[in-house]
Design an enzyme around this catalytic site. Structure first.
Site, PDB file in Angstrom:
ATOM      1  N   ASP A   1      41.777  33.962  31.199  1.00  0.00           N
ATOM      2  CA  ASP A   1      42.914  34.845  31.464  1.00  0.00           C
ATOM      3  C   ASP A   1      44.246  34.205  31.080  1.00  0.00           C
ATOM      4  O   ASP A   1      44.323  32.995  30.826  1.00  0.00           O
ATOM      5  CB  ASP A   1      42.925  35.254  32.948  1.00  0.00           C
ATOM      6  CG  ASP A   1      42.697  34.086  33.886  1.00  0.00           C
ATOM      7  OD1 ASP A   1      42.775  32.930  33.437  1.00  0.00           O
ATOM      8  OD2 ASP A   1      42.436  34.322  35.080  1.00  0.00           O
TER       9      ASP A   1
ATOM     10  N   ASN B   1      41.343  35.907  47.619  1.00  0.00           N
ATOM     11  CA  ASN B   1      40.986  37.314  47.904  1.00  0.00           C
ATOM     12  C   ASN B   1      39.711  37.707  47.158  1.00  0.00           C
ATOM     13  O   ASN B   1      39.387  38.876  47.056  1.00  0.00           O
ATOM     14  CB  ASN B   1      42.140  38.254  47.539  1.00  0.00           C
ATOM     15  CG  ASN B   1      42.479  38.205  46.064  1.00  0.00           C
ATOM     16  OD1 ASN B   1      41.933  37.380  45.324  1.00  0.00           O
ATOM     17  ND2 ASN B   1      43.363  39.075  45.610  1.00  0.00           N
TER      18      ASN B   1
ATOM     19  N   HIS C   1      39.091  37.181  43.914  1.00  0.00           N
ATOM     20  CA  HIS C   1      39.205  37.506  42.485  1.00  0.00           C
ATOM     21  C   HIS C   1      38.513  36.459  41.617  1.00  0.00           C
ATOM     22  O   HIS C   1      38.418  35.287  41.982  1.00  0.00           O
ATOM     23  CB  HIS C   1      40.665  37.759  42.049  1.00  0.00           C
ATOM     24  CG  HIS C   1      41.543  36.566  41.949  1.00  0.00           C
ATOM     25  ND1 HIS C   1      42.730  36.426  42.644  1.00  0.00           N
ATOM     26  CD2 HIS C   1      41.448  35.442  41.197  1.00  0.00           C
ATOM     27  CE1 HIS C   1      43.300  35.284  42.316  1.00  0.00           C
ATOM     28  NE2 HIS C   1      42.539  34.669  41.456  1.00  0.00           N
TER      29      HIS C   1
ATOM     30  N   GLU D   1      41.127  41.538  40.211  1.00  0.00           N
ATOM     31  CA  GLU D   1      41.511  41.648  41.613  1.00  0.00           C
ATOM     32  C   GLU D   1      40.531  42.564  42.369  1.00  0.00           C
ATOM     33  O   GLU D   1      39.757  43.293  41.737  1.00  0.00           O
ATOM     34  CB  GLU D   1      42.921  42.236  41.697  1.00  0.00           C
ATOM     35  CG  GLU D   1      43.995  41.344  41.074  1.00  0.00           C
ATOM     36  CD  GLU D   1      44.414  40.196  41.986  1.00  0.00           C
ATOM     37  OE1 GLU D   1      43.579  39.655  42.744  1.00  0.00           O
ATOM     38  OE2 GLU D   1      45.594  39.821  41.920  1.00  0.00           O
TER      39      GLU D   1
HETATM   40  C1  GLP Z   1      44.037  31.945  39.402  1.00  0.00           C
HETATM   41  C2  GLP Z   1      43.088  32.138  38.236  1.00  0.00           C
HETATM   42  C3  GLP Z   1      41.656  32.179  38.664  1.00  0.00           C
HETATM   43  C4  GLP Z   1      41.350  31.025  39.621  1.00  0.00           C
HETATM   44  C5  GLP Z   1      42.202  31.174  40.835  1.00  0.00           C
HETATM   45  C6  GLP Z   1      41.953  30.121  41.901  1.00  0.00           C
HETATM   46  O1  GLP Z   1      44.434  33.129  39.983  1.00  0.00           O
HETATM   47  N1  GLP Z   1      43.388  33.316  37.496  1.00  0.00           N
HETATM   48  O2  GLP Z   1      40.822  32.112  37.515  1.00  0.00           O
HETATM   49  O3  GLP Z   1      39.998  31.061  39.978  1.00  0.00           O
HETATM   50  O4  GLP Z   1      43.552  31.069  40.411  1.00  0.00           O
HETATM   51  O5  GLP Z   1      42.759  29.021  41.685  1.00  0.00           O
HETATM   52  P1  GLP Z   1      42.785  27.696  42.518  1.00  0.00           P
HETATM   53  O6  GLP Z   1      41.707  26.858  41.972  1.00  0.00           O
HETATM   54  O7  GLP Z   1      44.145  27.115  42.238  1.00  0.00           O
HETATM   55  O8  GLP Z   1      42.583  28.050  43.933  1.00  0.00           O
END
Ligand code: GLP
Length: 242
Positions: free
Chosen positions: A67, A136, A138, A143
């Site tokens: 993404d 949440n 995702h 989402e």
């Molecule tokens: C972002 C990314 C996700 C990732 C999520 C969790 O929103 N788009 O791909 O899984 O963060 O991130 P973290 O590892 O910082 O908790």
């Protein structure tokens, strides 16, 4: 789903990195789906160490990142491209042409997403997808209530996710409201998935994703249906699992 529980976030990264290296050894032209976020930092550190230590050749490996924020350029320190370049791509010998990234600055975002799907297809599909999980539920930037049939597309970020990710920005208002992401069906098409989670703050959502109903309100719950998935968690994020 195979679940591996290790001590801490560093071990999550080390375990996942080792699993990735094993796949590259098996298939030198592996098509690897990559992710960003805090959980991934120890993973990339371990991966770089293993690649260097074991002299793993990446010349034929192709990568597709999950993404990117809409409106941030590749030179912008807050973009996922910048983060990947800093934490991984600049430290290993990969060919630029083998690094695939959604362009959040593209003039035609729909076309950008359509082309990305096509590029994945032309590469023969993703062999191994690395995934994190948002608090949440995702995955990528899919989402809650994203369709399980969704493909790569432009999405609106929830207030929850924007708040969570605001730690990477100077203020909440600076967090983009839109992003491009591989869809849930795109992710589920990967032949193998490694899901990573660490920290107590993820325990609740990990429990909901793995023990709750498979439902679009928790996007990660769909992963339970994948036939070849390994979940690598530390004790904190696994603390609410039975
Ligand atoms: C972002 C990314 C996700 C990732 C999520 C969790 O929103 N788009 O791909 O899984 O963060 O991130 P973290 O590892 O910082 O908790």
């Amino acid at each position: 789903m195979k679940i591996v529980i290790v001590k801490n976030s560093k071990d999550v990264g080390a375990k996942a990195a080792w699993l990735v290296v094993k796949e590259i050894i098996k298939k030198r032209d592996l098509v690897l789906g990559l992710a960003t976020g805090g959980t991934m930092i120890p993973f990339y550190r371990s991966l770089i160490d293993l690649i260097k230590g074991k002299k793993i050749e990446l010349i034929n490996v192709r990568t597709f990142n999950l993404d990117e924020y809409v409106g941030l350029s590749r030179e912008d320190r807050r973009s996922y491209y910048y983060s990947m370049k800093k934490n991984f791509f600049s430290k290993v010998a990969m060919l630029e042409k083998n690094i695939n990234f959604l362009d959040g600055m593209a003039r035609n975002l729909d076309l950008e997403c359509e082309n990305y799907e096509k590029k994945i297809e032309d590469a023969g599909g993703i062999d191994l997808q690395i995934l994190g999980i948002g608090r949440n539920g995702h995955i990528g930037f899919n989402e809650p209530w994203s369709s399980f049939r969704s493909r790569t597309r432009e999405v609106f970020l929830s207030d929850f996710t924007r708040k969570d990710n605001s730690r990477f920005f100077s203020s909440l208002s600076k967090v983009p409201k839109r992003a491009l992401t591989m869809g849930i069906a795109t992710i589920m098409s990967a032949r193998k998935i490694i899901l990573l989670a660490s920290g107590k703050s993820k325990a609740g959502i990990v429990h909901r994703a793995l023990h709750g109903r498979i439902s679009e309100d928790v996007p990660a719950s769909v992963l339970y249906k994948h036939h070849n998935i390994i979940f690598v968690s530390d004790k904190g994020s696994a603390s609410e699992l039975d």
